[in-house]
Write an enzyme that holds these catalytic residues in place. Structure first.
Site, mmCIF file in Angstrom:
data_model
loop_
_atom_site.group_PDB
_atom_site.id
_atom_site.type_symbol
_atom_site.label_atom_id
_atom_site.label_comp_id
_atom_site.label_asym_id
_atom_site.label_seq_id
_atom_site.Cartn_x
_atom_site.Cartn_y
_atom_site.Cartn_z
ATOM 1 N N ASN A 60 0.808 -1.233 0.000
ATOM 2 C CA ASN A 60 0.000 0.000 0.000
ATOM 3 C C ASN A 60 0.841 1.282 0.000
ATOM 4 O O ASN A 60 0.397 2.311 -0.492
ATOM 5 C CB ASN A 60 -1.054 -0.007 1.117
ATOM 6 C CG ASN A 60 -0.471 -0.126 2.495
ATOM 7 O OD1 ASN A 60 0.690 -0.502 2.661
ATOM 8 N ND2 ASN A 60 -1.259 0.187 3.497
ATOM 9 N N GLU A 77 4.189 -3.769 12.489
ATOM 10 C CA GLU A 77 3.144 -2.764 12.207
ATOM 11 C C GLU A 77 2.035 -3.516 11.495
ATOM 12 O O GLU A 77 2.141 -3.803 10.309
ATOM 13 C CB GLU A 77 3.672 -1.666 11.281
ATOM 14 C CG GLU A 77 4.937 -0.988 11.735
ATOM 15 C CD GLU A 77 4.693 0.115 12.738
ATOM 16 O OE1 GLU A 77 3.550 0.238 13.244
ATOM 17 O OE2 GLU A 77 5.645 0.844 13.024
ATOM 18 N N CYS A 104 -3.482 1.412 6.730
ATOM 19 C CA CYS A 104 -3.751 0.816 8.047
ATOM 20 C C CYS A 104 -4.259 1.852 9.053
ATOM 21 O O CYS A 104 -4.891 1.499 10.031
ATOM 22 C CB CYS A 104 -2.516 0.103 8.578
ATOM 23 S SG CYS A 104 -1.062 1.143 8.611
ATOM 24 N N GLU A 145 8.275 3.207 14.615
ATOM 25 C CA GLU A 145 9.094 3.639 13.482
ATOM 26 C C GLU A 145 9.037 5.160 13.411
ATOM 27 O O GLU A 145 7.975 5.753 13.621
ATOM 28 C CB GLU A 145 8.580 3.016 12.189
ATOM 29 C CG GLU A 145 8.761 1.497 12.195
ATOM 30 C CD GLU A 145 8.461 0.834 10.859
ATOM 31 O OE1 GLU A 145 9.307 0.083 10.361
ATOM 32 O OE2 GLU A 145 7.363 1.068 10.324
#
Ligand code: ADP
Length: 460
Positions: A132, A230, A264, A438
């Protein structure tokens, strides 16, 4: 052998990437491991300079990357350019951060001694990334790893490997050597097994589905590799009666339609307070109705296709099921008349929390809108999810804003804006959304080991 990459806008061939044999994958992992002593010993300044050079080369050629991304992912040019700026931010940030991996000294507990805390690079590392964000998902992992003194082998999604290999090409041009940054593509499961099964790889960073994340975490348990995960989300987007109405509408629409909702952190459950609910639904519908659905290679913002047939079928099934269960379709509600992988931007109202759409990460341009009455109620409903990545809320009540920031179960709470990510903040989730962060100085901590050194006998 090659992997054929399909353009989701029209089914044409977007390009090809290597379909590597197991031997080729293992050779890349060997190179990653063998390069570690050289890379970890380099001066932080030298590592930073190479990252900086890579950043500059890409910055001068953004359009090249953007067009590849539109072709292999389907997102529109505006989204692609936004992603490139976001992704470049990580290279720039960590080029600077390389020099700031500071250790510590602690007052000694023993006579004639000194306590030192050092930060050592974790070792050779691996990463697996999704389709994505073909650019940013890679830069934010590799820039952090390289800055910390780790080497990294990356497996991008086989749906979007073209951006990944272009990034590698530019890294080589910048002088980032073989072994320090390696790329592999082929059979995801086999490659995953090579990464997790190799004891020399000391860390795996993964972004993707919760199901695959759990599988990898189990496999990494074997030799206790560090991990950053993640995973999925089910973001609540809460709008209180006292919210700045227009700002909330605009933020919701842009956060939701970015990347056709395949994000997400996309608002997945929109909770609107009773007093403004009906007016809010209308205002969102009015705004969304003006946005075009089309292939992405053009300057206007458009909602592009979904990534593949499975993605489209999932969205269509969720909407159908909600309709059957009594949801009201305010806008859209079916695959787009253009055909292919296009789906109509859709607004659903009169939903309840038991519907599948409330419990599933939608990954499509669907706005499910729920009604709520009180703060306590909405916090309870927002937290009633296995996920905990991000939560958005709009309110002008300062006390409530602070209460929400404490009471909502999420790694990120975003108040009165829809904008979440940038290189200088810690991105990540809790619960089934994963662990680790991150971005920012927290991100680099994921790639170092703390080493305590006790220097005794100083009087001798
Ligand atoms: P998505 O639903 O976003 O495609 P996935 O978790 O399936 O999420 O994919 C994310 C990444 O994980 C991709 O690079 C994909 O190739 C990879 N992947 C999928 N299955 C496995 C597996 N069994 N082992 C390792 N990697 C996998």
């Amino acid at each position: 052998m090659t992997i054929k990459v399909t353009n989701p806008a029209d089914g044409s061939l977007a390009g090809e990437a290597p379909d590597m044999t197991l031997a080729e994958v293992k050779a890349a992992v060997d190179r990653t491991c063998n390069a570690f002593p050289m890379w970890s010993r380099k001066l932080a300044r030298e590592r930073g300079e190479l990252l900086r050079r890579w950043f500059e080369l890409i910055r001068d050629d953004k359009r090249v990357f953007a067009e590849i991304m539109v072709r292999e992912n389907g997102k529109c040019l505006a989204d692609a350019m936004g992603e490139i700026d976001y992704g470049l931010g990580f290279i720039e940030w960590y080029a600077e951060e390389a020099r700031r991996v500071y250790g510590d000294t602690i007052p000694t507990h023993a006579d004639n001694a000194q306590v030192l805390v050092m930060k050592e690079p974790a070792g050779p590392t691996a990463a697996i990334t999704p389709w994505n964000f073909p650019f940013m998902m890679i830069t934010r992992k590799i820039a952090t790893a390289l800055a910390a003194g780790c080497t990294m082998v990356i497996k991008p999604s086989e749906l979007t490997p073209l951006t990944a290999y272009k990034l590698l090409e530019y890294a080589r041009r910048a002088g980032i050597p073989e072994g320090v940054f390696e790329m592999v593509t082929g059979n995801p499961k086999e490659i995953g097994e090579v990464f997790t099964g190799d004891a020399r790889i000391r860390k795996l960073s993964f972004t993707g589905s919760t199901a695959v994340g759990k599988l990898l975490a189990t496999a990494c348990g074997n030799d206790l590799k560090k991990m950053t995960l993640e995973l999925g989300g089910n973001a609540p987007f809460i709008v209180f009666d006292d919210a700045s109405f227009e700002d909330a509408v605009a933020a919701l629409v842009s956060a939701k339609l970015r990347n056709s909702g395949q994000v997400c952190i996309s608002p997945n459950r929109v909770f609107v307070q009773d007093g403004i609910h009906d007016r809010f639904v209308e205002a969102v519908a009015e705004r969304v109705a003006k946005i075009r659905v089309d292939q992405g290679l053009q300057d206007a913002f458009v909602v592009g296709p979904l990534i593949n047939r499975a993605g489209l079928d999932k969205v269509a099934a969720l909407v159908e099921e909600a309709k059957q269960a009594g949801a009201r379709v305010v806008l859209g509600g079916k695959p787009h008349a253009k055909g292919g992988l296009f789906y109509e931007p859709t607004i659903l109202a009169d939903l309840d929390d038991a519907m599948t759409v409330a419990r599933t990460e939608i990954f499509g341009p669907v706005f499910p809108i729920y009604r709520f009455r009180t703060e306590d109620e909405v916090v309870r409903r927002a937290n009633d999810s296995e996920y905990g990545l991000v939560a958005y809320a709009f309110t002008r009540d300062l006390g409530r804003a602070f209460r929400l920031s404490k009471n909502i179960e999420a790694g990120m709470v975003i108040l009165n804006t829809g904008s979440v990510g940038t290189a200088s903040v810690p991105f990540g989730g809790i619960k089934h959304s994963g662990y680790g962060r991150e971005g920012s100085y927290y991100g680099i901590e994921e790639y170092v080991e703390v080493r305590y050194v006790l220097m005794g006998g100083l009087d001798k």
